[in-house]
Motif scaffolding. Sequence first.
Motif, PDB file in Angstrom:
ATOM      1  N   ARG A  78       0.833  -1.206   0.000  1.00 21.48           N
ATOM      2  CA  ARG A  78       0.000   0.000   0.000  1.00 21.48           C
ATOM      3  C   ARG A  78       0.870   1.258   0.000  1.00 21.48           C
ATOM      4  NH1 ARG A  78      -4.459  -0.425   4.592  1.00 21.48           N
ATOM      5  NH2 ARG A  78      -5.074   1.539   3.632  1.00 21.48           N
ATOM      6  N   VAL A  79       1.981   1.196   0.710  1.00 21.95           N
ATOM      7  CA  VAL A  79       2.911   2.320   0.699  1.00 21.95           C
ATOM      8  C   VAL A  79       3.471   2.519  -0.707  1.00 21.95           C
ATOM      9  CG1 VAL A  79       5.092   3.214   1.600  1.00 21.95           C
ATOM     10  CG2 VAL A  79       3.509   2.012   3.127  1.00 21.95           C
ATOM     11  N   VAL A  80       3.883   1.414  -1.330  1.00 18.26           N
ATOM     12  CA  VAL A  80       4.415   1.481  -2.685  1.00 18.26           C
ATOM     13  C   VAL A  80       3.366   2.022  -3.645  1.00 18.26           C
ATOM     14  CG1 VAL A  80       5.323   0.132  -4.613  1.00 18.26           C
ATOM     15  CG2 VAL A  80       6.046  -0.392  -2.278  1.00 18.26           C
ATOM     16  N   GLU A  81       2.149   1.535  -3.508  1.00 16.92           N
ATOM     17  CA  GLU A  81       1.065   1.969  -4.400  1.00 16.92           C
ATOM     18  C   GLU A  81       0.817   3.467  -4.265  1.00 16.92           C
ATOM     19  OE1 GLU A  81      -3.756   1.224  -5.075  1.00 16.92           O
ATOM     20  OE2 GLU A  81      -2.640   0.041  -3.603  1.00 16.92           O
ATOM     21  N   GLN A  82       0.767   3.951  -3.023  1.00 18.48           N
ATOM     22  CA  GLN A  82       0.519   5.376  -2.804  1.00 18.48           C
ATOM     23  C   GLN A  82       1.685   6.231  -3.298  1.00 18.48           C
ATOM     24  OE1 GLN A  82      -2.245   7.079  -1.531  1.00 18.48           O
ATOM     25  NE2 GLN A  82      -3.202   5.088  -1.892  1.00 18.48           N
ATOM     26  N   GLY A  83       2.884   5.710  -3.151  1.00 18.62           N
ATOM     27  CA  GLY A  83       4.053   6.481  -3.524  1.00 18.62           C
ATOM     28  C   GLY A  83       4.360   6.491  -5.001  1.00 18.62           C
ATOM     29  N   THR A  84       3.885   5.465  -5.715  1.00 18.04           N
ATOM     30  CA  THR A  84       4.234   5.344  -7.134  1.00 18.04           C
ATOM     31  C   THR A  84       3.043   5.606  -8.053  1.00 18.04           C
ATOM     32  OG1 THR A  84       3.775   2.952  -7.086  1.00 18.04           O
ATOM     33  CG2 THR A  84       6.030   3.650  -6.633  1.00 18.04           C
ATOM     34  N   LYS A  85       1.944   6.051  -7.511  1.00 19.60           N
ATOM     35  CA  LYS A  85       0.723   6.181  -8.309  1.00 19.60           C
ATOM     36  C   LYS A  85       0.678   7.441  -9.157  1.00 19.60           C
ATOM     37  CE  LYS A  85      -2.966   7.659  -5.838  1.00 19.60           C
ATOM     38  NZ  LYS A  85      -4.066   7.513  -4.846  1.00 19.60           N
ATOM     39  N   GLY A  86       1.784   8.012  -9.443  1.00 24.92           N
ATOM     40  CA  GLY A  86       1.778   9.173 -10.335  1.00 24.92           C
ATOM     41  C   GLY A  86       1.685  10.467  -9.563  1.00 24.92           C
ATOM     42  N   ASN A  87       2.622  11.310  -9.756  1.00 18.86           N
ATOM     43  CA  ASN A  87       2.680  12.579  -9.059  1.00 18.86           C
ATOM     44  C   ASN A  87       2.470  13.701 -10.067  1.00 18.86           C
ATOM     45  OD1 ASN A  87       3.262  14.533  -7.059  1.00 18.86           O
ATOM     46  ND2 ASN A  87       5.358  14.665  -7.833  1.00 18.86           N
ATOM     47  N   THR A  88       1.458  14.518  -9.819  1.00 22.48           N
ATOM     48  CA  THR A  88       1.145  15.602 -10.744  1.00 22.48           C
ATOM     49  C   THR A  88       1.968  16.857 -10.457  1.00 22.48           C
ATOM     50  OG1 THR A  88      -0.669  16.324  -9.301  1.00 22.48           O
ATOM     51  CG2 THR A  88      -1.203  14.773 -11.065  1.00 22.48           C
ATOM     52  N   ASN A  89       2.775  16.807  -9.400  1.00 19.71           N
ATOM     53  CA  ASN A  89       3.583  17.968  -9.030  1.00 19.71           C
ATOM     54  C   ASN A  89       5.047  17.711  -9.395  1.00 19.71           C
ATOM     55  OD1 ASN A  89       4.878  20.094  -7.855  1.00 19.71           O
ATOM     56  ND2 ASN A  89       4.191  19.692  -5.764  1.00 19.71           N
ATOM     57  N   PRO A  90       5.561  18.373 -10.422  1.00 20.66           N
ATOM     58  CA  PRO A  90       6.942  18.142 -10.872  1.00 20.66           C
ATOM     59  C   PRO A  90       7.963  18.940 -10.078  1.00 20.66           C
ATOM     60  CG  PRO A  90       5.912  19.746 -12.288  1.00 20.66           C
ATOM     61  CD  PRO A  90       4.866  19.367 -11.248  1.00 20.66           C
ATOM     62  N   ALA A  91       7.593  19.356  -8.838  1.00 20.51           N
ATOM     63  CA  ALA A  91       8.451  20.262  -8.075  1.00 20.51           C
ATOM     64  C   ALA A  91       9.821  19.667  -7.804  1.00 20.51           C
ATOM     65  CB  ALA A  91       7.774  20.630  -6.751  1.00 20.51           C
ATOM     66  N   LEU A  92       9.915  18.374  -7.572  1.00 20.19           N
ATOM     67  CA  LEU A  92      11.205  17.781  -7.255  1.00 20.19           C
ATOM     68  C   LEU A  92      12.152  17.872  -8.440  1.00 20.19           C
ATOM     69  CD1 LEU A  92      13.050  16.294  -5.316  1.00 20.19           C
ATOM     70  CD2 LEU A  92      12.055  14.138  -6.088  1.00 20.19           C
ATOM     71  N   GLU A  93      11.673  17.503  -9.620  1.00 23.93           N
ATOM     72  CA  GLU A  93      12.533  17.561 -10.801  1.00 23.93           C
ATOM     73  C   GLU A  93      12.981  18.994 -11.075  1.00 23.93           C
ATOM     74  OE1 GLU A  93      12.646  15.985 -15.431  1.00 23.93           O
ATOM     75  OE2 GLU A  93      10.747  16.066 -14.354  1.00 23.93           O
ATOM     76  N   LYS A  94      12.080  19.937 -10.903  1.00 21.47           N
ATOM     77  CA  LYS A  94      12.408  21.340 -11.147  1.00 21.47           C
ATOM     78  C   LYS A  94      13.434  21.859 -10.146  1.00 21.47           C
ATOM     79  CE  LYS A  94       8.061  22.757 -13.329  1.00 21.47           C
ATOM     80  NZ  LYS A  94       6.870  23.641 -13.230  1.00 21.47           N
TER      81      LYS A  94
END
Length: 289
Positions: A78-94
């Motif tokens: 469940r942790v993996v699912e929540q963490g890998t389910k797609g992030n709409t915020n690209p703040a880390l890459e930026k």
Amino acid sequence: MNIRDFFLKEKDLRMIWEILSAGSSGKEDRKSYTSHKSYLAGAAHFFPYSFKKSLTRYIENVDTVLLEGPLDENNMNRVVEQGTKGNTNPALEKALDDSTIKEINMLEYNVTTSSYVGTYLQTFGRSHENSLFELVKNQRPWMAFFNIWFYYREKKGWRYKMDLDALKVAEKLGKEIHFLEKIEEQIEALNGIPVDRIANFLKKIDKWDWHTQRYVKYYLRGDIDGLLSGANDFPTYCESIIDKRDPILYERMKPFLEKGNTLAVVGITHIKGIRERLLADGFTMQKKY
């Protein structure tokens, strides 16, 4: 030490304290004193050495074992699912420069598929053609960080999981086991880790060897002040993970500590806040080493 112990890299656990419930003077007869006594262990969730023998020794002498949260496969998924389910915020890459991303991608591909990290990377469809950052950049920032961090630490031999060892020993010995948090609470806390803290730590990837060597040195000594003095930069050393959770963890473990015969195993960074609350409520707390 026999040859098997050498390869297991077994060490004595020194990050552990004896707790006496409020009103216990420690001057009672041995039977009464023992019944009021509990232990609080500051866990290294991942570490290059095992503490299984020390944990077994303490768990054998208590009735109840407390752990931060559930560690079974379903909850970890469940942790993996929540963490890998797609992030709409690209703040880390930026927030990361090209040189940091290059350093991340230079990590070698030598994790084992039996580890948490190996399982994650199998989920990502890991291949030598994919850069590590490319595979994690669309995850939630905390999950992207943990995958990179776990990947680095496994490369360094950090394969031992103290919480999981404590759980397995407690189950084998038939002890009563309680979890202080639900997995949903832990995921909520992870979502609260500031992106800038994650980015700043990733930018210091060239100093990770120094950081981990220092952590190991102070942990093995049982020197919590020395260990915490270098923890300020770590992403999880923040309000969401520490300040908000310390009082919750303490209030939920308190009834067990009042009763006695308990071993509580929580992350080492929670010990300071829990200690302050223990002393304020009249408990005594003494280092075992």
